[in-house]
Design an enzyme around this catalytic site. Structure first.
Site, mmCIF file in Angstrom:
data_model
loop_
_atom_site.group_PDB
_atom_site.id
_atom_site.type_symbol
_atom_site.label_atom_id
_atom_site.label_comp_id
_atom_site.label_asym_id
_atom_site.label_seq_id
_atom_site.Cartn_x
_atom_site.Cartn_y
_atom_site.Cartn_z
ATOM 1 C CB SER A 1 -2.404 0.054 3.141
ATOM 2 O OG SER A 1 -3.327 1.009 2.648
ATOM 3 C CG ASP B 1 1.915 -1.174 5.354
ATOM 4 O OD1 ASP B 1 2.598 -1.945 6.043
ATOM 5 O OD2 ASP B 1 1.373 -0.131 5.796
ATOM 6 C CG ASP C 1 -0.141 -8.477 9.451
ATOM 7 O OD1 ASP C 1 0.120 -9.373 10.288
ATOM 8 O OD2 ASP C 1 -0.578 -7.359 9.766
ATOM 9 C CD GLU D 1 2.978 -7.547 12.583
ATOM 10 O OE1 GLU D 1 2.951 -6.908 11.527
ATOM 11 O OE2 GLU D 1 2.467 -7.152 13.637
ATOM 12 C CB ALA E 1 7.552 3.665 14.018
HETATM 13 P P1 13P Z 1 1.714 4.709 12.193
HETATM 14 O O1 13P Z 1 0.220 4.664 12.271
HETATM 15 O O2 13P Z 1 2.325 4.800 13.549
HETATM 16 O O3 13P Z 1 2.211 5.778 11.276
HETATM 17 O O4 13P Z 1 2.209 3.293 11.593
HETATM 18 C C1 13P Z 1 2.177 3.073 10.202
HETATM 19 C C2 13P Z 1 2.409 1.639 9.864
HETATM 20 O O5 13P Z 1 2.832 0.827 10.655
HETATM 21 C C3 13P Z 1 2.101 1.237 8.481
HETATM 22 O O6 13P Z 1 2.245 -0.135 8.311
HETATM 23 O O1 G3H Z 2 -0.706 0.199 8.961
HETATM 24 C C1 G3H Z 2 -1.567 0.796 8.327
HETATM 25 C C2 G3H Z 2 -1.208 1.972 7.508
HETATM 26 O O2 G3H Z 2 -1.172 3.136 8.293
HETATM 27 C C3 G3H Z 2 -2.131 2.090 6.333
HETATM 28 O O3 G3H Z 2 -3.400 2.492 6.711
HETATM 29 O O4 G3H Z 2 -5.029 0.891 5.698
HETATM 30 O O5 G3H Z 2 -5.695 3.267 6.289
HETATM 31 O O6 G3H Z 2 -4.193 2.797 4.339
HETATM 32 P P1 G3H Z 2 -4.650 2.339 5.698
HETATM 33 ZN ZN ZN Z 3 1.735 -1.310 10.000
#
Ligand code: 13P
Ligand code: G3H
Ligand code: ZN
Length: 330
Positions: free
Chosen positions: A56, A93, A115, A145, A234
């Site tokens: 992320s 991510d 996103d 998305e 998920a």
């Molecule tokens: P969770 O918080 O359910 O593990 O989802 C992680 C996610 O979607 C990261 O992009």
């Molecule tokens: O979708 C989010 C992920 O769980 C990443 O979380 O932004 O705290 O690293 P973060």
């Molecule tokens: Zn996510």
């Protein structure tokens, strides 16, 4: 410009095609430190699973982008050292801007998510298209998305407006050129995906959340046959981790996730990437809290990060073998 190909990474195109055809999903595990990376690689090498190392923007800031790149390159070489050359994707991510996606691509990412799901539809299309043009010029794959994942405050059983609208998907995919599409069918981020009052109790008294909207997923599949679909949010929030954390001083309340049977069903469809972060956080925290409580004189980080890494590996092997079906696919 550093090409992911020089780091030994792959983009997601071929592994997604194989996953859709084979009726399984590739795990996308978030990481930001060495122990997580070791656990992911060990678990996926031992189960012979392709894997997406997911970062992320917060993780990138936390760990430093240069170190992350070398860790991803290290992951490829570590897998070979462990005896098996599994396909490894380095994925951004929840990228929120063109600049962030471009910067990641220039630093060796093989896949990015843009996103734009919170933007007005046309703005989401325009931003996603921009990222796709740049990414494809470098043979990097892009996840877009449509639809907004429900937060715990939303009543997911009734808040239909946040789900992905199947009427949009063909237009979005065609106009943006994305390689995969994240959709909203009732999952959400974090460890509190549902309020207890949104759940029912089964015969054993266990809280059962409302089911995912498989009707929407099936309609999307009908409109986009064979197109790679992604599920965020998920995590299943294993209750044994929640109990261990709370037993040893934690304060998690009403932590409820997506039941594994729902994810197994999704993985057999055109859902070919399943994102899991929170479960890994819970596994590590439970293991660390247990060591702190049972060995209060311990202060060598290896003595608590080691067990956390082992628990994480066990969890990820379980995901690959018993939930996503990605084990034995390479
Ligand atoms: P969770 O918080 O359910 O593990 O989802 C992680 C996610 O979607 C990261 O992009
Ligand atoms: O979708 C989010 C992920 O769980 C990443 O979380 O932004 O705290 O690293 P973060
Ligand atoms: Zn996510």
């Amino acid at each position: 410009m550093i090409s992911y190909k020089d780091l030994g990474l792959v983009n997601s195109r071929e592994i997604f095609a194989a996953a859709v055809a084979g009726g399984y999903a590739i795990p996308a595990f978030n990481f930001n430190n060495m122990e997580q990376m070791q656990a992911i690689v060990q678990a996926c090498v031992e189960t012979r699973s392709p894997v997406i190392l997911q970062v992320s923007s917060g993780a990138r800031k936390y760990a430093n982008q240069t170190l992350l790149r070398f860790m991803a390159q290290g992951a490829v070489e570590y897998a070979r050292e462990l005896g098996y050359d599994i396909p490894i994707v380095l994925h951004l991510d929840h990228g929120d801007s063109f600049e962030l996606c471009r910067s990641c691509i220039e630093m060796g990412f093989s896949s990015v998510m843009i996103d734009g799901s919170h933007l007005p539809y046309e703005d989401n299309v325009a931003l996603t298209r921009l990222v796709v043009e740049y990414a494809h010029a470098h043979d990097v794959t892009v996840e877009g998305e449509l639809g907004v994942l429900a937060g715990v405050e939303d009543d997911v059983a009734h808040e239909h407006s946040t789900y992905t609208d199947p009427n949009d998907v063909v237009d979005f995919v065609t106009r943006t050129g994305v390689d995969s599409l994240a959709i909203s069918i009732g999952t959400s981020h974090g460890a509190n995906k549902f309020r207890p009052d949104q759940c029912t109790r089964n015969a054993d008294g266990v809280l059962v959340p409302p089911p995912l909207r498989f009707d929407i997923l099936e309609e999307i599949e009908r409109r986009l046959p064979g197109f790679p679909i992604v599920l965020h949010g998920a995590s299943s929030v294993p209750q044994e981790y929640v109990e261990t954390i709370n037993k040893y001083g934690g304060g998690l309340k009403d932590a409820i996730g997506i039941p594994e049977d729902q994810l197994r069903r999704a993985a057999r469809s055109s859902v070919c990437k399943i994102n899991i972060d929170s479960d890994g956080r819970l596994a590590m925290t439970a293991a660390v809290r247990e060591v702190f409580a049972s060995k209060p004189a311990e202060f060598d980080p290896r003595k608590y990060l080691g067990p956390a890494r082992d628990e994480l590996k066990k969890l990820y092997m379980h995901k690959c073998v018993s939930v996503l079906g990605s084990a034995g696919r390479v």
